[in-house]
Write a protein that holds these residues in place. Structure first.
Motif, mmCIF file in Angstrom:
data_model
loop_
_atom_site.group_PDB
_atom_site.id
_atom_site.type_symbol
_atom_site.label_atom_id
_atom_site.label_comp_id
_atom_site.label_asym_id
_atom_site.label_seq_id
_atom_site.Cartn_x
_atom_site.Cartn_y
_atom_site.Cartn_z
ATOM 1 N N MET A 1 0.795 -1.134 -0.149
ATOM 2 C CA MET A 1 0.079 0.041 0.096
ATOM 3 C C MET A 1 0.994 1.142 -0.079
ATOM 4 S SD MET A 1 -3.225 -0.980 0.098
ATOM 5 C CE MET A 1 -4.619 -0.799 0.927
ATOM 6 N N ALA A 2 0.393 2.169 -0.766
ATOM 7 C CA ALA A 2 1.121 3.413 -0.642
ATOM 8 C C ALA A 2 0.302 4.725 -0.452
ATOM 9 C CB ALA A 2 1.560 3.655 -2.382
ATOM 10 N N SER A 3 0.957 5.792 -0.048
ATOM 11 C CA SER A 3 0.219 7.060 0.554
ATOM 12 C C SER A 3 -0.563 7.727 -0.673
ATOM 13 C CB SER A 3 1.089 7.905 1.367
ATOM 14 O OG SER A 3 1.342 7.291 2.415
ATOM 15 N N LEU A 4 -1.466 8.421 -0.733
ATOM 16 C CA LEU A 4 -2.219 8.946 -1.750
ATOM 17 C C LEU A 4 -2.093 10.415 -1.388
ATOM 18 C CD1 LEU A 4 -3.978 8.330 -4.193
ATOM 19 C CD2 LEU A 4 -5.980 8.624 -2.935
ATOM 20 N N LEU A 5 -1.492 11.330 -2.304
ATOM 21 C CA LEU A 5 -1.160 12.624 -2.024
ATOM 22 C C LEU A 5 -2.099 13.434 -2.988
ATOM 23 C CD1 LEU A 5 2.640 12.010 -1.872
ATOM 24 C CD2 LEU A 5 1.170 12.193 -0.071
ATOM 25 N N PHE A 6 -1.972 14.810 -2.733
ATOM 26 C CA PHE A 6 -2.588 15.769 -3.607
ATOM 27 C C PHE A 6 -1.683 17.056 -3.540
ATOM 28 C CE2 PHE A 6 -4.392 17.005 0.105
ATOM 29 C CZ PHE A 6 -4.922 18.110 0.252
ATOM 30 N N THR A 7 -2.088 17.962 -4.438
ATOM 31 C CA THR A 7 -1.340 19.390 -4.386
ATOM 32 C C THR A 7 -2.328 20.413 -3.882
ATOM 33 O OG1 THR A 7 0.223 18.472 -6.201
ATOM 34 C CG2 THR A 7 -0.087 20.973 -5.649
ATOM 35 N N CYS A 8 -1.989 20.891 -2.823
ATOM 36 C CA CYS A 8 -2.822 22.103 -2.289
ATOM 37 C C CYS A 8 -2.906 23.290 -3.094
ATOM 38 C CB CYS A 8 -2.058 22.537 -0.852
ATOM 39 S SG CYS A 8 -3.175 24.046 -0.616
ATOM 40 N N PRO A 9 -4.040 23.499 -3.409
ATOM 41 C CA PRO A 9 -4.149 24.465 -4.604
ATOM 42 C C PRO A 9 -3.882 25.809 -4.143
ATOM 43 C CG PRO A 9 -6.541 23.642 -4.034
ATOM 44 C CD PRO A 9 -5.524 22.831 -3.527
ATOM 45 N N ALA A 10 -3.847 26.104 -2.801
ATOM 46 C CA ALA A 10 -3.511 27.436 -2.453
ATOM 47 C C ALA A 10 -2.056 27.574 -2.179
ATOM 48 C CB ALA A 10 -4.357 27.698 -0.969
ATOM 49 N N THR A 11 -1.441 26.461 -1.713
ATOM 50 C CA THR A 11 -0.012 26.523 -1.512
ATOM 51 C C THR A 11 1.029 26.201 -2.569
ATOM 52 O OG1 THR A 11 0.161 24.778 -0.163
ATOM 53 C CG2 THR A 11 -0.145 26.920 1.023
ATOM 54 N N LEU A 12 0.273 25.165 -3.101
ATOM 55 C CA LEU A 12 1.029 24.219 -4.292
ATOM 56 C C LEU A 12 1.969 23.216 -3.508
ATOM 57 C CD1 LEU A 12 1.662 26.969 -7.169
ATOM 58 C CD2 LEU A 12 -0.505 25.228 -6.871
ATOM 59 N N GLN A 13 1.676 22.979 -2.383
ATOM 60 C CA GLN A 13 2.653 21.985 -1.727
ATOM 61 C C GLN A 13 2.269 20.704 -1.485
ATOM 62 O OE1 GLN A 13 2.947 24.152 2.063
ATOM 63 N NE2 GLN A 13 5.119 24.016 1.800
ATOM 64 N N GLN A 14 2.779 19.558 -1.617
ATOM 65 C CA GLN A 14 2.286 18.204 -1.565
ATOM 66 C C GLN A 14 1.715 17.770 -0.043
ATOM 67 O OE1 GLN A 14 4.955 14.938 -3.192
ATOM 68 N NE2 GLN A 14 4.807 14.163 -1.211
ATOM 69 N N ALA A 15 0.579 17.225 -0.341
ATOM 70 C CA ALA A 15 -0.149 17.086 0.966
ATOM 71 C C ALA A 15 -0.558 15.642 0.978
ATOM 72 C CB ALA A 15 -1.139 17.988 1.271
ATOM 73 N N PRO A 16 -0.868 14.903 2.260
ATOM 74 C CA PRO A 16 -1.425 13.598 2.426
ATOM 75 C C PRO A 16 -2.821 13.934 2.267
ATOM 76 C CG PRO A 16 -0.677 14.329 4.152
ATOM 77 C CD PRO A 16 -0.048 15.460 3.304
ATOM 78 N N THR A 17 -3.518 12.634 1.873
ATOM 79 C CA THR A 17 -4.967 12.573 1.829
ATOM 80 C C THR A 17 -5.246 11.864 3.379
ATOM 81 O OG1 THR A 17 -5.026 10.547 0.799
ATOM 82 C CG2 THR A 17 -5.339 12.574 -0.580
ATOM 83 N N GLY A 18 -4.285 11.070 3.612
ATOM 84 C CA GLY A 18 -4.511 10.122 4.912
ATOM 85 C C GLY A 18 -5.020 8.699 4.358
#
Length: 70
Positions: A1-18
């Motif tokens: 299993m791997a972590s699902l990530l997204f890019t914050c539209p406000a800061t453009l930083q990588q963030a985890p979805t949990g």
């Protein structure tokens, strides 16, 4: 299993979805939308699963291509 990530539209930083996932589960949820509280800006983002990525996928792409397809 791997972590699902997204890019914050406000800061453009990588963030985890949990969410921990694999390719098959990601494919099954491809049309879903997630509501996630962002650890960077504090807002709740509605993120399409299509706009997320699995941890390591960007690195793998830079190293010569993805090793799986959806």
């Amino acid at each position: 299993m791997a972590s699902l990530l997204f890019t914050c539209p406000a800061t453009l930083q990588q963030a985890p979805t949990g969410i921990e996932t694999d390719v098959q589960s990601l494919q099954a949820a491809w049309k879903a939308t997630l509501k996630i509280k962002c650890p960077h800006c504090g807002k709740v983002h509605e993120i399409s699963v299509r706009d997320t990525y699995i941890n390591g996928a960007l690195r793998d792409a830079a190293d010569g291509g993805l090793r799986w397809t959806i």
